[in-house]
Design a protein around this motif. Structure first.
Motif, mmCIF file in Angstrom:
data_model
loop_
_atom_site.group_PDB
_atom_site.id
_atom_site.type_symbol
_atom_site.label_atom_id
_atom_site.label_comp_id
_atom_site.label_asym_id
_atom_site.label_seq_id
_atom_site.Cartn_x
_atom_site.Cartn_y
_atom_site.Cartn_z
ATOM 1 N N TYR A 155 14.751 2.070 7.831
ATOM 2 C CA TYR A 155 13.896 3.254 7.939
ATOM 3 C C TYR A 155 12.848 3.159 9.044
ATOM 4 O O TYR A 155 12.524 4.134 9.688
ATOM 5 C CB TYR A 155 13.253 3.477 6.572
ATOM 6 N N ALA A 156 12.274 2.009 9.291
ATOM 7 C CA ALA A 156 11.270 1.792 10.338
ATOM 8 C C ALA A 156 10.025 2.649 10.126
ATOM 9 O O ALA A 156 9.731 3.546 10.901
ATOM 10 C CB ALA A 156 11.855 2.021 11.733
ATOM 11 N N ALA A 157 9.313 2.357 9.061
ATOM 12 C CA ALA A 157 8.085 3.096 8.769
ATOM 13 C C ALA A 157 7.052 2.879 9.867
ATOM 14 O O ALA A 157 6.809 1.756 10.288
ATOM 15 C CB ALA A 157 7.506 2.651 7.432
ATOM 16 N N GLU A 158 6.483 3.959 10.343
ATOM 17 C CA GLU A 158 5.432 3.912 11.358
ATOM 18 C C GLU A 158 4.081 3.648 10.698
ATOM 19 O O GLU A 158 3.237 2.956 11.222
ATOM 20 C CB GLU A 158 5.393 5.251 12.101
ATOM 21 N N ALA A 159 3.878 4.228 9.513
ATOM 22 C CA ALA A 159 2.616 4.073 8.796
ATOM 23 C C ALA A 159 2.859 4.268 7.306
ATOM 24 O O ALA A 159 3.761 4.995 6.907
ATOM 25 C CB ALA A 159 1.597 5.096 9.290
ATOM 26 N N VAL A 160 2.040 3.594 6.501
ATOM 27 C CA VAL A 160 2.083 3.728 5.054
ATOM 28 C C VAL A 160 0.645 3.822 4.570
ATOM 29 O O VAL A 160 -0.202 3.040 4.993
ATOM 30 C CB VAL A 160 2.785 2.523 4.390
ATOM 31 N N LYS A 161 0.375 4.784 3.713
ATOM 32 C CA LYS A 161 -0.984 4.962 3.188
ATOM 33 C C LYS A 161 -0.893 5.281 1.702
ATOM 34 O O LYS A 161 -0.051 6.066 1.280
ATOM 35 C CB LYS A 161 -1.690 6.097 3.929
ATOM 36 N N VAL A 162 -1.751 4.662 0.905
ATOM 37 C CA VAL A 162 -1.823 4.917 -0.529
ATOM 38 C C VAL A 162 -3.182 5.532 -0.826
ATOM 39 O O VAL A 162 -4.201 5.118 -0.266
ATOM 40 C CB VAL A 162 -1.626 3.620 -1.334
ATOM 41 N N GLY A 163 -3.184 6.528 -1.702
ATOM 42 C CA GLY A 163 -4.440 7.168 -2.081
ATOM 43 C C GLY A 163 -4.294 7.898 -3.398
ATOM 44 O O GLY A 163 -3.213 7.931 -3.982
ATOM 45 N N GLN A 164 -5.388 8.464 -3.848
ATOM 46 C CA GLN A 164 -5.375 9.191 -5.111
ATOM 47 C C GLN A 164 -5.745 10.650 -4.887
ATOM 48 O O GLN A 164 -6.600 10.957 -4.058
ATOM 49 C CB GLN A 164 -6.318 8.548 -6.106
ATOM 50 N N GLU A 219 9.312 6.198 12.054
ATOM 51 C CA GLU A 219 9.048 6.026 13.486
ATOM 52 C C GLU A 219 9.966 6.890 14.333
ATOM 53 O O GLU A 219 9.573 7.434 15.341
ATOM 54 C CB GLU A 219 9.260 4.561 13.856
ATOM 55 N N LYS A 220 11.194 7.047 13.925
ATOM 56 C CA LYS A 220 12.199 7.654 14.783
ATOM 57 C C LYS A 220 12.293 9.178 14.703
ATOM 58 O O LYS A 220 12.625 9.824 15.658
ATOM 59 C CB LYS A 220 13.574 7.089 14.446
ATOM 60 N N ASN A 221 12.033 9.753 13.514
ATOM 61 C CA ASN A 221 12.315 11.181 13.388
ATOM 62 C C ASN A 221 11.151 12.028 12.907
ATOM 63 O O ASN A 221 11.347 13.194 12.594
ATOM 64 C CB ASN A 221 13.533 11.412 12.496
#
Length: 120
Positions: A62-71, A83-85
């Motif tokens: 998948y090549a994740a560009e960014a990951v963020k967790v929040g509520q 990253e790619k699409n």
């Protein structure tokens, strides 16, 4: 059409500035090779992201560009962007043992139906 970083149009700024990429850009804009009959403006050119296949993800993942967790609204969410699409994925992690995919979305609605040159 295929998907990669080279979505610039033929005779555009990148094409004119870098002779080494001209052949690739020509292929990405040619509907008979890797381009599309309609780049989002009724003219042939690079494909809109919604009309492409990310050929490298099968090999690279998948090549994740960014990951963020929040509520939000009493729930815990994770959002990640490819990253790619330029597609985002929203997961509900409230029950961490059973994450739920909540939504899949294009980061820019324009890029889903238009190539970057037309969309931006």
């Amino acid at each position: 059409g295929i998907q990669d970083e080279e979505f610039a149009n033929v005779n555009g700024t990148l094409y004119m500035a870098d002779e080494g990429i001209r052949e690739t850009l020509a292929e990405m804009n040619d509907p008979n090779i890797d381009g599309c009959a309609d780049g989002g403006d009724g003219q042939p050119g690079a494909c809109a992201l919604g009309d492409t296949v990310d050929e490298r993800s099968a090999k690279d993942g998948y090549a994740a560009e960014a990951v963020k967790v929040g509520q939000a609204c009493g729930k815990t969410y994770l959002v990640t962007v490819s990253e790619k699409n330029s597609v985002g994925f929203l997961y509900d992690l409230t029950d961490i043992t059973s994450p739920q995919l909540t939504q899949v979305f294009h980061l820019s609605p324009e890029s889903e139906t238009k190539n970057p040159t037309v969309a931006y």
